[in-house]
Design a protein around this motif. Structure first.
Motif, PDB file in Angstrom:
ATOM      1  N   GLU A   1      46.608  55.117  28.836  1.00 33.18           N
ATOM      2  CA  GLU A   1      46.797  54.312  27.431  1.00 33.18           C
ATOM      3  C   GLU A   1      45.272  53.422  27.344  1.00 33.18           C
ATOM      4  N   ARG A   2      44.380  53.827  28.308  1.00 37.97           N
ATOM      5  CA  ARG A   2      42.911  53.166  28.147  1.00 37.97           C
ATOM      6  C   ARG A   2      43.010  51.699  28.146  1.00 37.97           C
ATOM      7  N   ARG A   3      44.008  50.942  28.880  1.00 41.37           N
ATOM      8  CA  ARG A   3      44.030  49.777  28.898  1.00 41.37           C
ATOM      9  C   ARG A   3      43.763  49.053  30.249  1.00 41.37           C
ATOM     10  N   LEU A   4      42.964  48.098  30.440  1.00 40.27           N
ATOM     11  CA  LEU A   4      42.914  47.537  31.863  1.00 40.27           C
ATOM     12  C   LEU A   4      43.461  45.947  31.767  1.00 40.27           C
ATOM     13  N   GLY A   5      44.282  45.956  32.517  1.00 46.05           N
ATOM     14  CA  GLY A   5      44.642  44.630  33.156  1.00 46.05           C
ATOM     15  C   GLY A   5      43.839  43.411  33.432  1.00 46.05           C
ATOM     16  N   ILE A   6      43.680  42.401  33.095  1.00 46.38           N
ATOM     17  CA  ILE A   6      42.582  41.402  33.642  1.00 46.38           C
ATOM     18  C   ILE A   6      43.243  40.166  33.864  1.00 46.38           C
ATOM     19  N   TYR A   7      43.020  39.516  34.953  1.00 49.28           N
ATOM     20  CA  TYR A   7      43.780  38.339  35.114  1.00 49.28           C
ATOM     21  C   TYR A   7      42.590  37.216  35.301  1.00 49.28           C
ATOM     22  N   ILE A   8      42.503  36.115  34.311  1.00 48.18           N
ATOM     23  CA  ILE A   8      41.643  35.034  34.371  1.00 48.18           C
ATOM     24  C   ILE A   8      42.332  33.555  34.811  1.00 48.18           C
ATOM     25  N   ALA A   9      41.558  33.004  35.718  1.00 42.79           N
ATOM     26  CA  ALA A   9      42.059  31.710  35.986  1.00 42.79           C
ATOM     27  C   ALA A   9      40.946  30.703  36.155  1.00 42.79           C
ATOM     28  N   THR A  10      40.906  29.619  35.745  1.00 41.85           N
ATOM     29  CA  THR A  10      39.923  28.537  35.647  1.00 41.85           C
ATOM     30  C   THR A  10      40.661  27.164  36.243  1.00 41.85           C
ATOM     31  N   TRP A  11      39.722  26.538  37.038  1.00 42.48           N
ATOM     32  CA  TRP A  11      40.509  25.445  37.714  1.00 42.48           C
ATOM     33  C   TRP A  11      39.187  24.317  38.126  1.00 42.48           C
TER      34      TRP A  11
ATOM     35  N   VAL B   1      51.081  43.219  38.895  1.00 40.47           N
ATOM     36  CA  VAL B   1      49.652  42.303  39.244  1.00 40.47           C
ATOM     37  C   VAL B   1      48.766  43.248  38.029  1.00 40.47           C
ATOM     38  N   GLN B   2      47.665  42.440  38.016  1.00 37.93           N
ATOM     39  CA  GLN B   2      46.584  42.952  37.091  1.00 37.93           C
ATOM     40  C   GLN B   2      45.659  43.828  37.736  1.00 37.93           C
ATOM     41  N   ASP B   3      44.830  44.402  37.029  1.00 36.85           N
ATOM     42  CA  ASP B   3      43.669  45.507  37.821  1.00 36.85           C
ATOM     43  C   ASP B   3      42.326  44.698  38.292  1.00 36.85           C
ATOM     44  N   VAL B   4      42.220  43.662  37.610  1.00 37.81           N
ATOM     45  CA  VAL B   4      40.927  42.769  37.976  1.00 37.81           C
ATOM     46  C   VAL B   4      41.172  41.216  37.861  1.00 37.81           C
ATOM     47  N   TYR B   5      40.797  40.532  38.973  1.00 41.56           N
ATOM     48  CA  TYR B   5      41.137  39.255  38.936  1.00 41.56           C
ATOM     49  C   TYR B   5      39.722  38.572  39.114  1.00 41.56           C
ATOM     50  N   VAL B   6      39.703  37.689  38.209  1.00 43.23           N
ATOM     51  CA  VAL B   6      38.408  36.742  38.052  1.00 43.23           C
ATOM     52  C   VAL B   6      38.888  35.336  38.183  1.00 43.23           C
ATOM     53  N   ILE B   7      38.310  34.812  39.169  1.00 37.89           N
ATOM     54  CA  ILE B   7      38.568  33.170  39.362  1.00 37.89           C
ATOM     55  C   ILE B   7      37.549  32.484  39.104  1.00 37.89           C
TER      56      ILE B   7
ATOM     57  N   VAL C   1      35.095  37.804  41.408  1.00 39.74           N
ATOM     58  CA  VAL C   1      35.719  38.850  40.811  1.00 39.74           C
ATOM     59  C   VAL C   1      36.259  39.959  42.015  1.00 39.74           C
ATOM     60  N   PHE C   2      37.692  40.071  41.923  1.00 36.82           N
ATOM     61  CA  PHE C   2      38.253  41.143  42.538  1.00 36.82           C
ATOM     62  C   PHE C   2      38.984  42.235  41.856  1.00 36.82           C
ATOM     63  N   VAL C   3      38.850  43.426  42.617  1.00 36.53           N
ATOM     64  CA  VAL C   3      39.262  44.594  41.883  1.00 36.53           C
ATOM     65  C   VAL C   3      39.932  45.412  42.753  1.00 36.53           C
ATOM     66  N   ARG C   4      41.058  46.206  42.138  1.00 38.61           N
ATOM     67  CA  ARG C   4      41.824  46.925  43.069  1.00 38.61           C
ATOM     68  C   ARG C   4      40.989  48.069  43.750  1.00 38.61           C
ATOM     69  N   ARG C   5      41.277  47.978  44.926  1.00 37.59           N
ATOM     70  CA  ARG C   5      40.226  49.109  45.742  1.00 37.59           C
ATOM     71  C   ARG C   5      40.045  50.373  45.292  1.00 37.59           C
ATOM     72  N   ASP C   6      41.141  50.916  44.521  1.00 43.66           N
ATOM     73  CA  ASP C   6      41.107  52.382  44.027  1.00 43.66           C
ATOM     74  C   ASP C   6      40.380  52.420  42.767  1.00 43.66           C
ATOM     75  N   LEU C   7      39.757  51.276  42.347  1.00 42.16           N
ATOM     76  CA  LEU C   7      39.112  51.432  41.126  1.00 42.16           C
ATOM     77  C   LEU C   7      37.500  50.921  41.007  1.00 42.16           C
ATOM     78  N   ILE C   8      37.233  50.849  42.351  1.00 40.09           N
ATOM     79  CA  ILE C   8      35.939  50.293  42.638  1.00 40.09           C
ATOM     80  C   ILE C   8      34.856  51.265  42.322  1.00 40.09           C
ATOM     81  N   TRP C   9      35.057  52.578  42.543  1.00 43.22           N
ATOM     82  CA  TRP C   9      34.290  53.677  42.202  1.00 43.22           C
ATOM     83  C   TRP C   9      33.828  53.740  40.669  1.00 43.22           C
ATOM     84  N   PHE C  10      34.389  53.163  39.820  1.00 49.54           N
ATOM     85  CA  PHE C  10      34.199  53.106  38.552  1.00 49.54           C
ATOM     86  C   PHE C  10      33.592  51.980  37.899  1.00 49.54           C
ATOM     87  N   CYS C  11      33.046  51.097  38.896  1.00 46.08           N
ATOM     88  CA  CYS C  11      32.325  49.706  38.414  1.00 46.08           C
ATOM     89  C   CYS C  11      30.876  50.251  38.628  1.00 46.08           C
ATOM     90  N   SER C  12      30.000  49.638  37.498  1.00 44.73           N
ATOM     91  CA  SER C  12      28.605  49.757  37.731  1.00 44.73           C
ATOM     92  C   SER C  12      28.157  48.819  38.893  1.00 44.73           C
TER      93      SER C  12
END
Length: 642
Positions: A293-303, A327-333, A372-383
């Protein structure tokens, strides 16, 4: 028996062989009132027959009594028995398979309805006899319909009218035998199998794994038994579907790895590429395999942690809320006024997320932390990941206010994550606007990453140089009302409708006027103000300052293309009470686009030491829980009497 229906006397002493008469003789009794047409169907056993001529010649020297039954004829050749011609090898095999299938269908233990498909073999011949076949050579099966016919003819028959020899002979000849079923033919074509599933990403689960022998063996045996039982009723056969998925393993044999040809490796330089090119490392084919579906799930948290040394005992409520399905594909805290031990904070994040995630990158500016945390099976597609920092203090050595930005490309979509801490104060709106303008001008990103859309980029605004931008942090914008007025409005809130409060929100007002966060959006707010609480409780500031509750912690987003970012959830985490701020959480679905081969890949790099330490702590924590559980189970109170 005579033509008039009278019984013919039988003398057992006339037999020369001395064998019992009941072994080869049957006396049939028919009422005289029976229709003449029924008599024609009976065959006189005393009338010579052309079939067993050879048998008569062999026994012509023997003096036979007119009432003595004929000796049984020899079985004919299998080829001559089926129409008087030789059978080919294919016909023999076909007949053998038919007999085997019929035998399996006539199992006495089966309970399926088979009456609709029974046929009387050789029903065209009288008494079930074939051409050239004598009555003595017919099979026991042929007597079953004859017996039924006789019983229907003579309704006045009784056992008293039959002699003992006739009863013995009839029991011998009319013995039960197996039922022969006619072969079933399909009444309609098989319906087409529907291989579609609920989710396109799970389409490969319909593939059958041939390596699971335990499933295949049981499936074949059970399926064959059920098939033979159900096929006995032709009505069931019309609705049957040949589907082996239910009895085979559902483990997918689909691989996302493409076979690579040697000439492709020789000719491709992988320095330049096109979205339409086949085999691109970040192209459309690879993207559709992982994200149909070409959609990436992103979780954002600020504290805003308020600089507390003590971290929450459990971060599950913050990162893994129970009211979300996946759970989401990318976690950014992003953290403002973080704890003194930054490494400890990152380890706790890794421990909570577990082995499914790896830390792609982490950056800091004083007490501003961005991870920034990423699912380990998606790390190969990150620049490659780049970061930059900006301070908004006059004295650059004081790094309490400012911003941290991290940028990278995932497939063909560029992302920018910024966490910032603006100037505090109820009335310092202008100073906060200056902080924003300084950050968008001074944040030097990207440096080496190619701009995915340079025609929309400007040098004076870093947020225009990325496809998807998330800006979150403690912006310190307040509610322009007194403490008493805000509390009165909070008491009037119904069904989490905060529109009455947001009418006095400084940030919302400035965004509408276009003086700050140009092009950014914010989801609807349905939670109470996140500032300022007494530590450890849900009561707003009870000190002498009596600070006004406000929405200081926010998450904003901006995209180059309309509707690229969809908000799934936007709320606060009230379970974390170790600070005077409540964390704010946002879940988003972001559209992805195929990438080009000129994007420098990160080569799967992540913080391996942090990963191992987080997993070790997670295992240790689980072991301690089990030990405590075992102690509680083993400990018991024993009452003693002194």
């Amino acid at each position: 028996m005579s033509e008039n229906g009278e019984s013919i006397p039988f003398n057992p002493t006339d037999l020369s062989s001395g064998e019992p008469a009941c072994k080869a003789n049957t006396v049939l009794r028919v009422d005289s009132s029976t229709d003449i047409s029924n008599k024609d169907e009976l065959i006189d056993v005393n009338k010579p027959n052309d079939g067993p001529r050879l048998l008569q010649d062999e026994h012509k020297d023997i003096k036979l009594s007119p009432y003595l039954p004929r000796p049984p004829s020899q079985p004919k050749h299998i080829g001559l028995a089926m129409g008087g011609r030789n059978m080919s090898y294919e016909e023999k095999v076909r007949g053998r398979r038919l007999r085997n299938s019929q035998e399996s269908l006539t199992d006495p233990g089966e309970t399926g309805s088979s009456t609709d498909s029974l046929k009387e073999e050789n029903s065209s011949s009288p008494l079930g006899l074939k051409n050239g076949q004598s009555p003595s050579s017919r099979r026991p099966l042929d007597l079953l319909p004859m017996e039924t016919t006789f019983r229907s003819w003579s309704g006045s028959f009784s056992e008293s009218d039959v002699s003992p020899h006739e009863l013995c002979d009839s029991k011998e000849r009319i013995k039960p035998s197996r039922i022969v079923l006619s072969p079933l033919q399909s009444t309609s074509t098989y319906p087409a199998l529907n291989h579609t599933v609920a989710s396109a990403s799970l389409r490969t689960t319909n593939r059958i794994d041939k390596d699971c022998l335990d499933y295949s063996a049981v499936g074949r045996r059970g399926r064959s038994e059920r098939l033979h039982r159900n096929l006995s009723d032709s009505r069931l056969f019309e609705t049957m579907v040949s589907d082996n998925v239910s009895v085979h393993s559902m483990r997918s044999t689909y691989s996302v790895l493409n076979p690579i040809r040697p000439r492709d490796v020789r000719n491709r330089s992988f320095l330049e590429g096109s979205v339409l090119g086949n085999g691109a490392l970040l192209g459309a084919e690879e993207l559709d395999r992982y994200f149909p579906e070409r959609r990436l799930g992103i979780y954002i948290a600020t504290w805003n942690m308020q600089g507390q040394k003590e971290l929450p005992y459990n971060l599950d409520d913050l990162l893994l809320p129970t009211d979300t399905d996946f759970v989401q594909d990318v976690y950014v805290i992003g953290v403002q006024e973080g704890c003194p031990d930054r490494r400890e904070w990152e380890i706790r994040l890794q421990e909570t997320l577990g082995p499914y995630y790896v830390m792609l990158y982490a950056a800091a500016h004083g007490v501003l932390y961005l991870t920034v945390f990423v699912r380990r099976d998606l790390i190969w597609f990150c620049s490659e990941v780049e970061h930059a920092t900006v301070t908004t203090r006059i004295i650059s050595q004081i790094k309490t206010k400012g911003a941290v930005g991290i940028g990278f490309t995932f497939f063909g979509t560029s992302f920018l994550f910024i966490t910032s801490h603006f100037t505090s104060g109820d009335s310092k709106i202008y100073e906060r606007i200056l902080d924003y303008n300084k950050i968008i001008e001074a944040l030097a990103l990207p440096r080496n990453l190619p701009d995915t859309n340079p025609y929309r980029s400007t040098t004076s605004d870093v947020t225009t140089r990325f496809d998807e931008v998330f800006w979150f942090g403690d912006f310190n914008f307040r509610l322009s009302k007194t403490r008493g007025e805000v509390e009165a409005m909070l008491n009037q809130v119904v069904d989490a409708d905060m529109s009455l409060l947001l009418q006095h929100d400084q940030l919302s007002k400035e965004m509408k006027e276009g003086s700050i966060f140009k092009g950014f959006q914010e989801a609807q707010i349905h939670f109470t103000p996140t500032y300022k609480f007494d530590i450890g409780c849900d009561v707003y500031d009870t000190t002498t300052k009596q600070r006004t509750p406000s929405y200081t912690d926010r998450i904003l987003y901006r995209n180059r293309h309309a509707d690229d970012i969809k908000v799934v959830k936007y709320t606060s985490c009230s379970a974390i009470k170790t600070s005077d701020h409540r964390p704010v959480v946002g879940l988003f679905q972001v559209k992805l686009r195929p990438g080009r081969d000129n994007i420098p890949l990160g080569a799967g790099q992540f913080d391996r030491g942090l990963y191992l330490e987080g997993i070790r702590r997670r295992i240790t924590r689980e072991l301690k829980k089990r030990e405590a559980t075992m102690k509680n189970q083993n400990s018991s109170t024993v009452c003693t009497i002194s």
